[in-house]
Every structure is written in C-alpha cells, then in structure tokens.
Design an enzyme around this catalytic site. Structure first.
Site, PDB file in Angstrom:
ATOM      1  N   ASN A  46      42.828  34.961  32.473  1.00 40.17           N
ATOM      2  CA  ASN A  46      42.797  35.941  33.448  1.00 40.17           C
ATOM      3  C   ASN A  46      42.204  37.363  32.655  1.00 40.17           C
ATOM      4  O   ASN A  46      42.640  37.491  31.528  1.00 40.17           O
ATOM      5  CB  ASN A  46      44.145  36.187  34.022  1.00 40.17           C
ATOM      6  CG  ASN A  46      45.358  36.216  33.006  1.00 40.17           C
ATOM      7  OD1 ASN A  46      45.451  35.678  31.615  1.00 40.17           O
ATOM      8  ND2 ASN A  46      46.446  36.994  33.131  1.00 40.17           N
ATOM      9  N   GLU A  48      42.367  41.162  33.609  1.00 37.45           N
ATOM     10  CA  GLU A  48      42.799  42.309  34.577  1.00 37.45           C
ATOM     11  C   GLU A  48      42.222  43.596  34.356  1.00 37.45           C
ATOM     12  O   GLU A  48      41.305  43.684  33.531  1.00 37.45           O
ATOM     13  CB  GLU A  48      44.440  42.472  34.056  1.00 37.45           C
ATOM     14  CG  GLU A  48      45.335  41.355  34.350  1.00 37.45           C
ATOM     15  CD  GLU A  48      46.683  41.507  34.310  1.00 37.45           C
ATOM     16  OE1 GLU A  48      47.455  40.627  34.539  1.00 37.45           O
ATOM     17  OE2 GLU A  48      47.050  42.465  33.705  1.00 37.45           O
ATOM     18  N   ASN A  49      42.359  44.459  35.219  1.00 34.56           N
ATOM     19  CA  ASN A  49      41.678  45.691  35.339  1.00 34.56           C
ATOM     20  C   ASN A  49      42.573  46.650  35.991  1.00 34.56           C
ATOM     21  O   ASN A  49      43.385  46.429  36.603  1.00 34.56           O
ATOM     22  CB  ASN A  49      40.716  45.534  36.295  1.00 34.56           C
ATOM     23  CG  ASN A  49      39.442  46.607  36.377  1.00 34.56           C
ATOM     24  OD1 ASN A  49      39.779  47.828  36.809  1.00 34.56           O
ATOM     25  ND2 ASN A  49      38.485  46.326  35.405  1.00 34.56           N
ATOM     26  N   SER A  51      42.049  49.105  37.974  1.00 37.18           N
ATOM     27  CA  SER A  51      42.126  48.945  39.363  1.00 37.18           C
ATOM     28  C   SER A  51      42.368  47.484  39.640  1.00 37.18           C
ATOM     29  O   SER A  51      41.639  46.338  39.893  1.00 37.18           O
ATOM     30  CB  SER A  51      40.398  49.215  39.780  1.00 37.18           C
ATOM     31  OG  SER A  51      40.679  49.007  41.126  1.00 37.18           O
ATOM     32  N   TYR A  52      43.848  47.444  39.914  1.00 36.37           N
ATOM     33  CA  TYR A  52      44.509  46.093  39.988  1.00 36.37           C
ATOM     34  C   TYR A  52      43.614  44.975  40.803  1.00 36.37           C
ATOM     35  O   TYR A  52      43.552  43.805  40.569  1.00 36.37           O
ATOM     36  CB  TYR A  52      45.729  45.931  40.524  1.00 36.37           C
ATOM     37  CG  TYR A  52      46.665  46.734  39.491  1.00 36.37           C
ATOM     38  CD1 TYR A  52      46.372  47.330  38.228  1.00 36.37           C
ATOM     39  CD2 TYR A  52      48.174  46.962  39.854  1.00 36.37           C
ATOM     40  CE1 TYR A  52      47.106  47.715  37.606  1.00 36.37           C
ATOM     41  CE2 TYR A  52      48.902  47.486  39.176  1.00 36.37           C
ATOM     42  CZ  TYR A  52      48.555  48.016  37.976  1.00 36.37           C
ATOM     43  OH  TYR A  52      49.414  48.638  37.075  1.00 36.37           O
ATOM     44  N   CYS A  57      41.499  35.909  38.162  1.00 36.26           N
ATOM     45  CA  CYS A  57      42.598  34.629  37.406  1.00 36.26           C
ATOM     46  C   CYS A  57      41.908  33.828  36.509  1.00 36.26           C
ATOM     47  O   CYS A  57      40.485  33.685  36.516  1.00 36.26           O
ATOM     48  CB  CYS A  57      43.240  34.106  38.485  1.00 36.26           C
ATOM     49  SG  CYS A  57      44.173  34.950  39.812  1.00 36.26           S
ATOM     50  N   GLU A  59      41.755  30.529  36.762  1.00 39.47           N
ATOM     51  CA  GLU A  59      41.183  29.486  37.299  1.00 39.47           C
ATOM     52  C   GLU A  59      39.880  29.881  37.940  1.00 39.47           C
ATOM     53  O   GLU A  59      38.867  29.046  37.839  1.00 39.47           O
ATOM     54  CB  GLU A  59      42.164  29.055  38.426  1.00 39.47           C
ATOM     55  CG  GLU A  59      43.348  28.693  37.954  1.00 39.47           C
ATOM     56  CD  GLU A  59      44.476  29.913  38.007  1.00 39.47           C
ATOM     57  OE1 GLU A  59      44.242  30.897  37.644  1.00 39.47           O
ATOM     58  OE2 GLU A  59      45.808  29.423  38.286  1.00 39.47           O
ATOM     59  N   CYS A  88      47.507  30.750  42.258  1.00 43.45           N
ATOM     60  CA  CYS A  88      47.759  31.616  43.317  1.00 43.45           C
ATOM     61  C   CYS A  88      47.022  31.191  44.358  1.00 43.45           C
ATOM     62  O   CYS A  88      46.117  30.430  44.463  1.00 43.45           O
ATOM     63  CB  CYS A  88      47.573  33.085  43.102  1.00 43.45           C
ATOM     64  SG  CYS A  88      45.789  33.362  42.950  1.00 43.45           S
ATOM     65  N   CYS A  91      42.909  31.470  44.303  1.00 42.66           N
ATOM     66  CA  CYS A  91      42.537  30.480  43.330  1.00 42.66           C
ATOM     67  C   CYS A  91      42.514  29.146  44.122  1.00 42.66           C
ATOM     68  O   CYS A  91      41.604  28.106  44.053  1.00 42.66           O
ATOM     69  CB  CYS A  91      43.294  30.332  42.145  1.00 42.66           C
ATOM     70  SG  CYS A  91      42.869  31.629  40.903  1.00 42.66           S
TER      71      CYS A  91
END
Ligand SMILES: [Zn+2]
Length: 133
Positions: A46, A48-49, A51-52, A57, A59, A88, A91
């Site tokens: 994964n 992340e950023n 800026s969510y 992810c 996968e 999730c 994905c």
C-alpha cells in the site's frame, strides 16, 4: 490447487512487500503477491498519500505492476496484514476484471493463513466486461 512451494513463495513475497508499505496515516501495512498463470510473481504494497483519496492498496499496486509488464491472467493472490485483513471493495472489483476466479490467501504478519477465498466468494455477482457488450 496451489503447489506447496508456490503457496510458500506467494506468502513469503506478500510478507516482504508488507515491509515496504508506505502508510504513515493508517499505519496498516499491507503486502500483496500476485501469481500470474505463467508462474511469474508480482508484489505490491500500500502507498498512502496526504491527500487520502490518492492512496493505492497493495493489491492494486501488484495488479498494476503485473498488467503493465504484460501479464493478463492470474491464478492466486496472497495478502499480508497484521491480522489477516481482507481486500477492500475497490480491490475486489479491480481484481475481478482480470481474474474472477482468483484464489486468495489472507495471511497475518507471522505468515499464518487466516482465511482462503475465491474472488467470486468475496465479490458475488461482480460487474464485468460482459455487461458492456
Ligand atoms: Zn484495496
């Protein structure tokens, strides 16, 4: 079914990938290992950023890497998290595009398989290309 050595390689790669997770916000490290039908393995973590919504992810990282390298058909996926977390919804849909019958192993940080599913179990009645014909 997966040969024991292939299964072990998938789990090992998913655990390795988990160590590369960039997840300063959730602190939920995820590693994925995707097995192509030709036997090639593709890993992802994964990313992340701040800026969510820009987060991707593990996968999908693995699948994007694989497809961009020319792979299109897949047979199995291992996902490693601290507690055997499940892919999730985004994905599941993303994987369904290429491998609706994908076999999925959910492993914990010790490499113990917590659950196994087919993608069709995780995404029944999935949306695919046939609806767009
Ligand atoms: Zn996801």
């Amino acid at each position: 079914m997966l040969a024991p050595e292939v299964r072990a390689a998938l789990i090992r790669l998913a655990l390795e990938m988990r160590e590369r997770a960039y997840c300063p916000y959730s602190r939920y490290q995820v590693g994925a290992a995707l097995l192509a039908e030709d036997g090639a393995l593709y890993g992802g973590c994964n990313v992340e950023n701040a800026s969510y919504g820009g987060t991707i992810c593990a996968e999908r990282t693995a699948l994007v890497k694989a497809v961009s390298e020319g792979a299109r058909r897949f047979s199995a996926l291992a996902v490693a998290t601290v507690n055997g977390g499940s892919p999730c919804g985004i994905c599941r849909q993303f994987l369904y595009e290429f491998a609706p019958n994908l076999h999925i192993l959910l492993v914990d940080s010790a490499g113990i398989v917590r659950a196994e599913y087919s993608l069709r179990e995780l995404l029944p009645h999935g949306f695919g290309a046939t609806f767009l014909e």
